[in-house]
Motif scaffolding. Sequence first.
Motif, PDB file in Angstrom:
ATOM      1  N   GLN A 283     -21.911 -52.698  10.584  1.00 36.54           N
ATOM      2  CA  GLN A 283     -21.375 -51.977  11.744  1.00 36.54           C
ATOM      3  C   GLN A 283     -22.236 -52.209  12.993  1.00 36.54           C
ATOM      4  O   GLN A 283     -21.730 -52.209  14.114  1.00 36.54           O
ATOM      5  CB  GLN A 283     -21.189 -50.471  11.468  1.00 36.54           C
ATOM      6  CG  GLN A 283     -22.457 -49.706  11.173  1.00 36.54           C
ATOM      7  CD  GLN A 283     -22.816 -49.671   9.700  1.00 36.54           C
ATOM      8  OE1 GLN A 283     -22.425 -50.532   8.926  1.00 36.54           O
ATOM      9  NE2 GLN A 283     -23.593 -48.682   9.309  1.00 36.54           N
ATOM     10  N   GLN A 284     -23.551 -52.436  12.805  1.00 40.74           N
ATOM     11  CA  GLN A 284     -24.418 -52.746  13.938  1.00 40.74           C
ATOM     12  C   GLN A 284     -24.070 -54.122  14.503  1.00 40.74           C
ATOM     13  O   GLN A 284     -24.009 -54.297  15.720  1.00 40.74           O
ATOM     14  CB  GLN A 284     -25.895 -52.722  13.518  1.00 40.74           C
ATOM     15  CG  GLN A 284     -26.413 -51.336  13.180  1.00 40.74           C
ATOM     16  CD  GLN A 284     -27.819 -51.382  12.640  1.00 40.74           C
ATOM     17  OE1 GLN A 284     -28.082 -52.050  11.647  1.00 40.74           O
ATOM     18  NE2 GLN A 284     -28.727 -50.680  13.310  1.00 40.74           N
ATOM     19  N   ILE A 285     -23.838 -55.064  13.629  1.00 41.15           N
ATOM     20  CA  ILE A 285     -23.465 -56.415  14.065  1.00 41.15           C
ATOM     21  C   ILE A 285     -22.144 -56.371  14.814  1.00 41.15           C
ATOM     22  O   ILE A 285     -21.980 -57.013  15.849  1.00 41.15           O
ATOM     23  CB  ILE A 285     -23.412 -57.379  12.860  1.00 41.15           C
ATOM     24  CG1 ILE A 285     -24.821 -57.529  12.281  1.00 41.15           C
ATOM     25  CG2 ILE A 285     -22.846 -58.728  13.261  1.00 41.15           C
ATOM     26  CD1 ILE A 285     -24.879 -58.256  10.957  1.00 41.15           C
TER      27      ILE A 285
ATOM     28  N   LEU B 216     -25.441 -49.642  23.253  1.00 36.13           N
ATOM     29  CA  LEU B 216     -25.911 -50.102  21.948  1.00 36.13           C
ATOM     30  C   LEU B 216     -27.050 -49.245  21.400  1.00 36.13           C
ATOM     31  O   LEU B 216     -27.571 -49.524  20.332  1.00 36.13           O
ATOM     32  CB  LEU B 216     -26.376 -51.563  22.036  1.00 36.13           C
ATOM     33  CG  LEU B 216     -25.268 -52.593  22.210  1.00 36.13           C
ATOM     34  CD1 LEU B 216     -25.862 -53.983  22.338  1.00 36.13           C
ATOM     35  CD2 LEU B 216     -24.280 -52.535  21.063  1.00 36.13           C
ATOM     36  N   GLY B 217     -27.429 -48.220  22.121  1.00 37.94           N
ATOM     37  CA  GLY B 217     -28.535 -47.359  21.707  1.00 37.94           C
ATOM     38  C   GLY B 217     -28.336 -46.736  20.344  1.00 37.94           C
ATOM     39  O   GLY B 217     -29.263 -46.676  19.534  1.00 37.94           O
ATOM     40  N   ASP B 218     -27.128 -46.257  20.067  1.00 36.26           N
ATOM     41  CA  ASP B 218     -26.857 -45.652  18.764  1.00 36.26           C
ATOM     42  C   ASP B 218     -26.834 -46.693  17.654  1.00 36.26           C
ATOM     43  O   ASP B 218     -27.293 -46.443  16.541  1.00 36.26           O
ATOM     44  CB  ASP B 218     -25.520 -44.908  18.782  1.00 36.26           C
ATOM     45  CG  ASP B 218     -25.575 -43.661  19.658  1.00 36.26           C
ATOM     46  OD1 ASP B 218     -26.691 -43.146  19.886  1.00 36.26           O
ATOM     47  OD2 ASP B 218     -24.510 -43.221  20.120  1.00 36.26           O
ATOM     48  N   ALA B 219     -26.304 -47.869  17.961  1.00 42.45           N
ATOM     49  CA  ALA B 219     -26.181 -48.912  16.944  1.00 42.45           C
ATOM     50  C   ALA B 219     -27.511 -49.613  16.667  1.00 42.45           C
ATOM     51  O   ALA B 219     -27.771 -50.023  15.541  1.00 42.45           O
ATOM     52  CB  ALA B 219     -25.135 -49.942  17.376  1.00 42.45           C
ATOM     53  N   LEU B 220     -28.348 -49.730  17.700  1.00 44.71           N
ATOM     54  CA  LEU B 220     -29.606 -50.468  17.558  1.00 44.71           C
ATOM     55  C   LEU B 220     -30.800 -49.651  18.058  1.00 44.71           C
ATOM     56  O   LEU B 220     -31.509 -50.061  18.976  1.00 44.71           O
ATOM     57  CB  LEU B 220     -29.534 -51.780  18.353  1.00 44.71           C
ATOM     58  CG  LEU B 220     -28.401 -52.742  18.016  1.00 44.71           C
ATOM     59  CD1 LEU B 220     -28.350 -53.881  19.015  1.00 44.71           C
ATOM     60  CD2 LEU B 220     -28.580 -53.278  16.610  1.00 44.71           C
ATOM     61  N   PRO B 221     -31.069 -48.514  17.456  1.00 43.77           N
ATOM     62  CA  PRO B 221     -32.144 -47.662  17.971  1.00 43.77           C
ATOM     63  C   PRO B 221     -33.524 -48.327  17.936  1.00 43.77           C
ATOM     64  O   PRO B 221     -34.367 -48.051  18.784  1.00 43.77           O
ATOM     65  CB  PRO B 221     -32.101 -46.431  17.063  1.00 43.77           C
ATOM     66  CG  PRO B 221     -31.404 -46.875  15.828  1.00 43.77           C
ATOM     67  CD  PRO B 221     -30.447 -47.945  16.257  1.00 43.77           C
TER      68      PRO B 221
END
Length: 129
Positions: free
Chosen positions: A52-54, A93-98
């Motif tokens: 999901q991050q990708i 993208l902060g939530d996906a890639l903290p």
Amino acid sequence: MSEQTSRSAAPKARRAVMAWSVAAAAVLGLGAAVWLGPQSTQTADHADLEPQQIEAVKDFATSAMRAGNPNFLVSMGATVPQSVALQDMPRALGDALPAYINDQYVVVANRFVIVARNTRRIVAIVPAG
């Protein structure tokens, strides 16, 4: 030293030099393979990222500004030249890639390249296309 002795010594000296040259080339080649191997084989190092991050990166990268024709190697650990403009990591993208929120990025040839702010070294590469 007689002429006969010097003639027989010359091939031995050449063989010794050749043997040392081959050994040095082998050591240098092995060293280069060890040093470059992990970097050059990882065109997309996103092993730490969940699917999901990708996907979040891919979605964002479709609208992100892309670098022109970069003149640097896109590889893990490589340094991005000062001539390449980097963007701050987007809040989207902060939530996906903290883990990367304080880093910067550049999109190069359908790859979202995450760069450490202080060192300008590539810390992650995510395929974005």
